[in-house]
Structure formats: structure tokens, C-alpha cells
Design a protein around this motif. Structure first.
Motif, PDB file in Angstrom:
ATOM      1  N   GLY A 132      31.988  54.903  51.920  1.00 35.58           N
ATOM      2  CA  GLY A 132      30.617  54.626  51.525  1.00 35.58           C
ATOM      3  C   GLY A 132      30.484  53.577  50.447  1.00 35.58           C
ATOM      4  N   ARG A 133      31.612  53.279  49.737  1.00 35.68           N
ATOM      5  CA  ARG A 133      31.592  52.223  48.737  1.00 35.68           C
ATOM      6  C   ARG A 133      32.452  51.074  49.225  1.00 35.68           C
ATOM      7  NH1 ARG A 133      29.684  52.795  43.361  1.00 35.68           N
ATOM      8  NH2 ARG A 133      29.121  54.939  42.803  1.00 35.68           N
ATOM      9  N   ARG A 134      31.976  49.868  49.039  1.00 34.08           N
ATOM     10  CA  ARG A 134      32.688  48.698  49.516  1.00 34.08           C
ATOM     11  C   ARG A 134      33.780  48.311  48.521  1.00 34.08           C
ATOM     12  NH1 ARG A 134      29.986  42.796  50.893  1.00 34.08           N
ATOM     13  NH2 ARG A 134      31.879  41.822  51.732  1.00 34.08           N
ATOM     14  N   GLY A 135      35.029  48.406  48.966  1.00 39.83           N
ATOM     15  CA  GLY A 135      36.140  48.021  48.113  1.00 39.83           C
ATOM     16  C   GLY A 135      36.297  48.962  46.941  1.00 39.83           C
ATOM     17  N   GLY A 136      37.023  48.488  45.955  1.00 39.81           N
ATOM     18  CA  GLY A 136      37.207  49.275  44.747  1.00 39.81           C
ATOM     19  C   GLY A 136      38.459  50.125  44.785  1.00 39.81           C
TER      20      GLY A 136
ATOM     21  N   ARG B 197      35.557  46.157  43.197  1.00 38.61           N
ATOM     22  CA  ARG B 197      36.578  45.295  43.779  1.00 38.61           C
ATOM     23  C   ARG B 197      36.964  44.148  42.858  1.00 38.61           C
ATOM     24  NH1 ARG B 197      33.404  42.330  48.777  1.00 38.61           N
ATOM     25  NH2 ARG B 197      31.559  41.604  47.617  1.00 38.61           N
ATOM     26  N   ASP B 198      36.192  43.935  41.773  1.00 35.89           N
ATOM     27  CA  ASP B 198      36.530  42.929  40.768  1.00 35.89           C
ATOM     28  C   ASP B 198      37.151  43.571  39.527  1.00 35.89           C
ATOM     29  OD1 ASP B 198      35.540  40.698  42.257  1.00 35.89           O
ATOM     30  OD2 ASP B 198      33.498  41.335  41.738  1.00 35.89           O
ATOM     31  N   ASN B 199      37.569  44.829  39.649  1.00 34.95           N
ATOM     32  CA  ASN B 199      38.213  45.572  38.570  1.00 34.95           C
ATOM     33  C   ASN B 199      37.304  45.776  37.359  1.00 34.95           C
ATOM     34  OD1 ASN B 199      40.855  46.205  39.646  1.00 34.95           O
ATOM     35  ND2 ASN B 199      41.273  44.003  39.536  1.00 34.95           N
TER      36      ASN B 199
ATOM     37  N   PRO C  25      45.645  49.546  46.569  1.00 32.01           N
ATOM     38  CA  PRO C  25      46.037  49.697  47.983  1.00 32.01           C
ATOM     39  C   PRO C  25      46.176  48.374  48.727  1.00 32.01           C
ATOM     40  CG  PRO C  25      44.412  51.359  47.398  1.00 32.01           C
ATOM     41  CD  PRO C  25      44.520  50.436  46.225  1.00 32.01           C
ATOM     42  N   ASP C  26      45.435  47.327  48.310  1.00 33.78           N
ATOM     43  CA  ASP C  26      45.559  46.030  48.982  1.00 33.78           C
ATOM     44  C   ASP C  26      46.599  45.126  48.312  1.00 33.78           C
ATOM     45  OD1 ASP C  26      44.338  45.188  46.647  1.00 33.78           O
ATOM     46  OD2 ASP C  26      42.469  44.569  47.597  1.00 33.78           O
ATOM     47  N   PHE C  27      47.308  45.637  47.317  1.00 29.71           N
ATOM     48  CA  PHE C  27      48.377  44.920  46.609  1.00 29.71           C
ATOM     49  C   PHE C  27      47.883  43.646  45.913  1.00 29.71           C
ATOM     50  CE2 PHE C  27      51.146  47.556  49.208  1.00 29.71           C
ATOM     51  CZ  PHE C  27      52.168  47.861  48.299  1.00 29.71           C
ATOM     52  N   ARG C  28      46.610  43.570  45.597  1.00 32.70           N
ATOM     53  CA  ARG C  28      46.090  42.382  44.926  1.00 32.70           C
ATOM     54  C   ARG C  28      46.017  42.544  43.407  1.00 32.70           C
ATOM     55  NH1 ARG C  28      44.279  38.681  48.462  1.00 32.70           N
ATOM     56  NH2 ARG C  28      43.904  39.362  50.614  1.00 32.70           N
ATOM     57  N   THR C  29      46.188  43.769  42.929  1.00 31.75           N
ATOM     58  CA  THR C  29      46.116  44.030  41.489  1.00 31.75           C
ATOM     59  C   THR C  29      47.233  44.974  41.082  1.00 31.75           C
ATOM     60  OG1 THR C  29      43.699  43.832  41.545  1.00 31.75           O
ATOM     61  CG2 THR C  29      44.666  44.860  39.600  1.00 31.75           C
ATOM     62  N   MET C  30      47.919  44.626  39.991  1.00 32.44           N
ATOM     63  CA  MET C  30      48.877  45.536  39.377  1.00 32.44           C
ATOM     64  C   MET C  30      48.199  46.206  38.186  1.00 32.44           C
ATOM     65  SD  MET C  30      52.653  44.790  37.685  1.00 32.44           S
ATOM     66  CE  MET C  30      52.058  44.141  36.119  1.00 32.44           C
ATOM     67  N   TYR C  31      48.283  47.520  38.144  1.00 33.67           N
ATOM     68  CA  TYR C  31      47.772  48.283  37.017  1.00 33.67           C
ATOM     69  C   TYR C  31      48.960  48.823  36.230  1.00 33.67           C
ATOM     70  CZ  TYR C  31      43.639  48.174  40.002  1.00 33.67           C
ATOM     71  OH  TYR C  31      42.605  47.757  40.800  1.00 33.67           O
ATOM     72  N   VAL C  32      48.868  48.779  34.917  1.00 34.26           N
ATOM     73  CA  VAL C  32      49.966  49.277  34.093  1.00 34.26           C
ATOM     74  C   VAL C  32      49.409  49.729  32.752  1.00 34.26           C
ATOM     75  CG1 VAL C  32      50.541  47.012  33.064  1.00 34.26           C
ATOM     76  CG2 VAL C  32      52.334  48.777  33.311  1.00 34.26           C
TER      77      VAL C  32
ATOM     78  N   THR D  17      45.932  40.427  37.798  1.00 32.23           N
ATOM     79  CA  THR D  17      45.699  39.740  39.069  1.00 32.23           C
ATOM     80  C   THR D  17      46.311  38.359  39.008  1.00 32.23           C
ATOM     81  OG1 THR D  17      43.540  38.996  38.268  1.00 32.23           O
ATOM     82  CG2 THR D  17      43.580  40.998  39.598  1.00 32.23           C
ATOM     83  N   GLY D  18      46.536  37.772  40.186  1.00 35.42           N
ATOM     84  CA  GLY D  18      47.122  36.441  40.252  1.00 35.42           C
ATOM     85  C   GLY D  18      47.711  36.163  41.606  1.00 35.42           C
ATOM     86  N   PRO D  19      48.569  35.140  41.685  1.00 33.12           N
ATOM     87  CA  PRO D  19      49.126  34.726  42.971  1.00 33.12           C
ATOM     88  C   PRO D  19      50.301  35.608  43.419  1.00 33.12           C
ATOM     89  CG  PRO D  19      49.931  33.281  41.250  1.00 33.12           C
ATOM     90  CD  PRO D  19      48.954  34.204  40.602  1.00 33.12           C
ATOM     91  N   TRP D  20      50.004  36.865  43.702  1.00 31.69           N
ATOM     92  CA  TRP D  20      51.053  37.787  44.162  1.00 31.69           C
ATOM     93  C   TRP D  20      51.616  37.303  45.486  1.00 31.69           C
ATOM     94  CZ3 TRP D  20      52.742  40.811  40.554  1.00 31.69           C
ATOM     95  CH2 TRP D  20      51.877  41.333  39.595  1.00 31.69           C
ATOM     96  N   ASN D  21      52.905  37.500  45.655  1.00 32.97           N
ATOM     97  CA  ASN D  21      53.605  37.075  46.866  1.00 32.97           C
ATOM     98  C   ASN D  21      53.449  38.138  47.929  1.00 32.97           C
ATOM     99  OD1 ASN D  21      55.293  35.913  48.730  1.00 32.97           O
ATOM    100  ND2 ASN D  21      57.173  36.490  47.684  1.00 32.97           N
ATOM    101  N   HIS D  22      52.541  37.962  48.870  1.00 30.67           N
ATOM    102  CA  HIS D  22      52.276  38.961  49.929  1.00 30.67           C
ATOM    103  C   HIS D  22      53.101  38.638  51.170  1.00 30.67           C
ATOM    104  CE1 HIS D  22      49.018  41.085  47.909  1.00 30.67           C
ATOM    105  NE2 HIS D  22      48.689  39.931  47.401  1.00 30.67           N
TER     106      HIS D  22
END
Length: 458
Positions: free
Chosen positions: A94-98, A138-140, A434-441, A453-458
Motif C-alpha cells: 500500500g506504500r510506494r517504495g520505502g 524511498r528517499d530515506n 531490499p533493493d540494495f541501493r542503500t547501506m544502513y549502518v 547511497t552512491g554508485p553501488w556495484n549491482h
């Protein structure tokens, strides 16, 4: 905060040892990804952060999601301290992204900022530990941040379930009457990242009362594997929990099950085995006599004439392919262990009832490999791992490729010491969206949660 392998080698005079490790390091990535690993250079050198919080490679940026002591947006109190284990979950239907995050707080007593007690989510009025939950768009950007469970103690690590809940682990054996506690501690609790009130503050007592560290769930059978990081001899055990309702979803673990401990015939202490590739084909599982440890801690209990198998510093635990992997970060004779080592990675294959030592670090260890060995880890977009280093001096999140190449991904810049004697808080809880676009730590001290966030190697 434990001593790193580098510090141990320095004390023993082995710091000049040759650079080598024994075993197949690429094995620890088995079944976890199909992406190609990166080269030794990683994402390039770290760029000093002008704001003095987090150094990252060029092209990467961070957002501070949460800092200890700040008001919780929920109005329940302040953000707790000692940010530790963490997991990321997809946004709800029901929520887009995130993304939803569940974050442990390893508070015991007299913490800088305790987890606020919330009705319906508080286990013990004397407990200061617990978890908080963050909902991100989705923009953190933080949509919400609130208490997910409170009144627990020393919430260190844990693990996610296939049905998208978090199992938070108490790394303690304190009982009612100890310190300020009114209830026994040393349990696992299930936390719903979307609506914590649905799980409440119910200890999963059948899963044992001991110094829990981490868990991993077999997604095929629902068996839960558990590590025990006991601080004194006899050291911890490696457990499996056979649920009455395997893969039953949220709340199903409350139905109970059987708790068993691993026995390797003829091996009372895993530290004595330092032969990477060695296979034990006849390991067995023994029922724990008293999972609640009413009178005697489990590791002291009578497992019969053949005994049980112990190991010092059992920490990381994760599922890869068709096997569960677990880590002994180090073992010291001076602490009571049967032998010294500087890190072991073990693999258990439940289909074949087979235990294999994958990697062993020793005096001839590659000192560039992070920490004692991979323990607080997560899968990286490149197909390798991200590893939080825990020790003295500068604190890093390291990347580790399938070929054993190490690169610095992040360096903490928050000085918790003095200008003359600087100190930096360790990293913990590294995880990816889940989409591997952001690392949380997390930075443990001062408690800070970052989104990178950044140019992660997918």
C-alpha cells in the motif's frame, strides 16, 4: 568492545607473521549472490567528511537518520543509546517504495539513554534495552521512528525471519532480583517492524535462556540456529530450535518446540580444530535438559557421558545456499579455551548432518582482513560482504570480496575521546535495503544511524 586480532598478535609477538590464512574464504559467500566481486581497490580512497561524521569514497553520500538523545518523532521519549544489530525490511503493502528498519539497543543498566517504556511493548520495568523501528520513504526520509520493544536487556544481535520479522537477542543471563530486574532475562523476542504491538513483548522461552548473540532461519524447514557468546568457561554452545509450527509466520514461535545443542563426537571444544576443510560427518544434536536454565546455565548442564561441544566467542550466524554458517571470533587459552585461534568460520549442512571448518585464522593471518573474522556482516551489492570492525583505534566498515580482497567502505569520525587521545565508536548493524541501493549502518557510540547511497556495484 573486544580486542581485535591485530591487537592479540601484537601482544603475543606475532605481529610480523607472514600474510596468509587457511581455508577457502570464498566459501563463506556460497549461495548468497550471483553478482561479480569487485577488485581490491573497492570504491576508491575514503574522502574526509567536512562535517566530521563519516568518511566515504568519492561519489557516496550519507544521511543521518537518527541520533541518540534526540526526541523520537513518536513522542515516546528520546532515541536510545548503544545502537547495535539491525535489519532492513521492504515497505508495507500500500506504500510506494520505502524501507523499515529495526534497530537493537544494547543497554543494560545506567545507560546514557534507555529505551522508553511504552504500554504493551515493555517486558520488564527494570530493563533499559530493546529495539526501535524506523519507517523510511524511498528517499530515506524518516516517516516515523518509535519504540518496537522495551524493558529487555543487552539487545546485541539477532536475525530476520523469512516472514519479515526481527528476532532480537538478549546477550545476558541476569535474573529477576539482579540489579533492577523484576524478570529473568536471556531470551529471544520477536519484533514486527510494521506494527510492533502485534508482537508485543513476549519472550520466546522455548528457544532457551542464555547469552544469545545471533540467529539464522533455514527458509526451507523453519529450523532456527542460535549462537551463544558466553563470557567465561565453559563457553557457549551452538543450538538449533525445532519449532512446533515451522514457517508458521508471525507469532508462530510462541507455540514452542525443541531446543538442541550441537555435539561433535570427540571434540569438546571447537578451538582445538584448526584444519580448514576438515569434515565431521557424524555430528548429532542433543536435547537441552532445561532450556529455561532455572537452576543451571545451559552450558553447565548435564548432556550425558559424551558431553557437549563448546566454543569461545560464538557470534555471527547466517544462512547461505543450503547451509548455516557460524563464527567463533577468537579463542584464548588465557581465558580458559582449550587452544588459541584468531577466528574460525564453520558451515553446517543439515541435509547431510555435516559440519565443516571453512576458514581458520591464526598467527600466520592476513592482518588486513577486518576484525577477528566476519561476524557482524551483511551481503553487499557486489556479491561480497560488508563487515563492521570492532576494536581500538580507527573504526571502519570494510568490504570483503569473494577473493579475500579488503577495501575500506566507511570510517567513523565522531571522536568520543579527547583531542590528545581520540577514540571512535565501533560500527554495528550493517544492512542493505531490499533493493540494495542503500547501506544502513549504526555507530554504537554515540548512537547514530546512517543511510549511505552512491554508485553501488549491482
Amino acid at each position: 568492545m573486544s580486542a581485535t586480532r591485530r591487537q592479540i598478535l601484537a601482544r603475543t609477538g606475532a605481529l610480523g607473521a607472514s600474510i596468509a590464512f587457511a581455508g577457502n574464504l570464498s566459501e563463506i559467500f556460497a549461495g548468497t549472490a550471483t553478482a561479480q566481486s569487485m577488485g581490491a581497490s573497492g570504491y576508491g580512497p575514503l574522502v574526509p567528511d567536512p562535517d566530521g561524521l563519516l568518511d566515504l569514497p568519492e561519489g557516496f553520500r550519507y544521511r543521518v537518520l537518527s541520533r541518540e538523545g534526540d526526541p523520537l518523532p513518536s513522542g515516546e521519549g528520546r532515541v536510545p543509546s548503544n545502537c547495535d544489530g539491525m535489519a532492513a525490511f521492504p515497505g508495507p503493502p500500500g506504500r510506494r517504495g520505502g524501507t523499515h528498519l529495526v534497530r537493537n539497543h544494547e543497554n543494560r543498566t545506567h545507560s546514557r539513554s534507555a529505551v522508553p517504556h511504552v504500554p504493551g511493548l515493555t517486558y520488564d520495568p527494570g530493563g533499559e534495552g530493546g529495539c526501535t523501528a524506523l519507517e523510511l520513504d524511498r528517499d530515506n526520509r524518516v516517516r516515523s521512528e518509535r519504540v518496537a520493544i522495551a524493558g529487555t536487556s543487552t539487545n546485541c544481535a539477532g536475525g530476520h525471519t523469512p516472514w519479515n520479522t526481527w528476532l532480537t537477542c538478549e546477550e545476558t543471563e541476569l535474573r529477576a532480583g539482579d540489579e533492577n530486574y523484576t524478570k529473568d532475562h536471556g531470551f529471544i523476542f520477536e519484533v514486527d517492524p510494521y506494527d510492533p504491538q502485534r508482537t508485543g513483548a513476549v519472550p520466546l522461552t522455548a528457544m532457551g535462556r542464555f547469552q544469545h548473540e545471533a540467529i539464522a532461519v533455514d527458509p526451507g524447514t523453519g529450523t532456527v540456529y542460535e549462537t551463544e557468546d558466553a563470557f567465561e568457561k565453559p563457553f557457549g554452545l551452538f543450538y538449533r530450535f525445532l519449532p512446533v509450527k515451522p514457517m508458521g509466520g508471525r507469532g508462530s514461535l510462541r507455540a514452542g518446540g525443541r531446543l538442541q545443542a550441537l555435539r561433535v563426537p570427540g571434540v569438546p571444544d571447537l578451538s582445538t580444530v584448526q584444519q580448514p576443510g576438515i569434515v565431521f560427518d557424524h555430528v548429532t544434536w542433543v536435547d537441552v535438559p532445561d532450556p529455561l536454565a532455572r537452576r543451571t546455565p545451559i552450558r553447565f548442564q548435564d548432556f550425558g557421558p559424551l558431553g557437549i561441544t563448546h566454543a569461545q566467542k560464538l557470534e555471527g550466524c547466517y544462512w547461505g545456499g543450503s547451509c548455516v554458517y557460524f563464527v567463533s571470533s577468537f579463542a584464548h587459552r588465557d581465558d580458559g579455551s582449550a587452544a588459541d585461534h584468531y577466528g574460525q568460520v564453520w558451515k553446517y549442512d543439515p541435509r547431510r548432518h555435516r559440519l565443516t571448518q571453512v576458514v581458520a585464522f591464526g598467527p600466520d593471518t592476513d592482518l588486513q582482513l577486518p576484525g577477528e573474522s566476519p561476524d557482524n556482516i551483511c551481503l553487499a551489492p557486489s556479491g561480497g560482504l560488508m563487515v563492521c570492525e570492532d576494536g581500538e583505534g580507527a573504526q571502519h566498515v570494510f568490504g570483503l570480496t569473494r577473493h579475500g580482497e579488503v577495501y575500506a567502505m566507511a570510517r567513523g569520525r565522531q571522536n568520543i575521546g579527547t583531542p590528545d587521545k581520540p577514540e571512535w565508536g565501533e560500527f554495528a548493524g550493517v544492512t542493505f535495503s531490499p533493493d540494495f541501493r542503500t547501506m544502513y549502518v549504526n555507530c554504537y557510540t554515540p548512537g547514530t544511524t546512517f543511510a549511505v547511497t552512491g554508485p553501488w556495484n549491482h
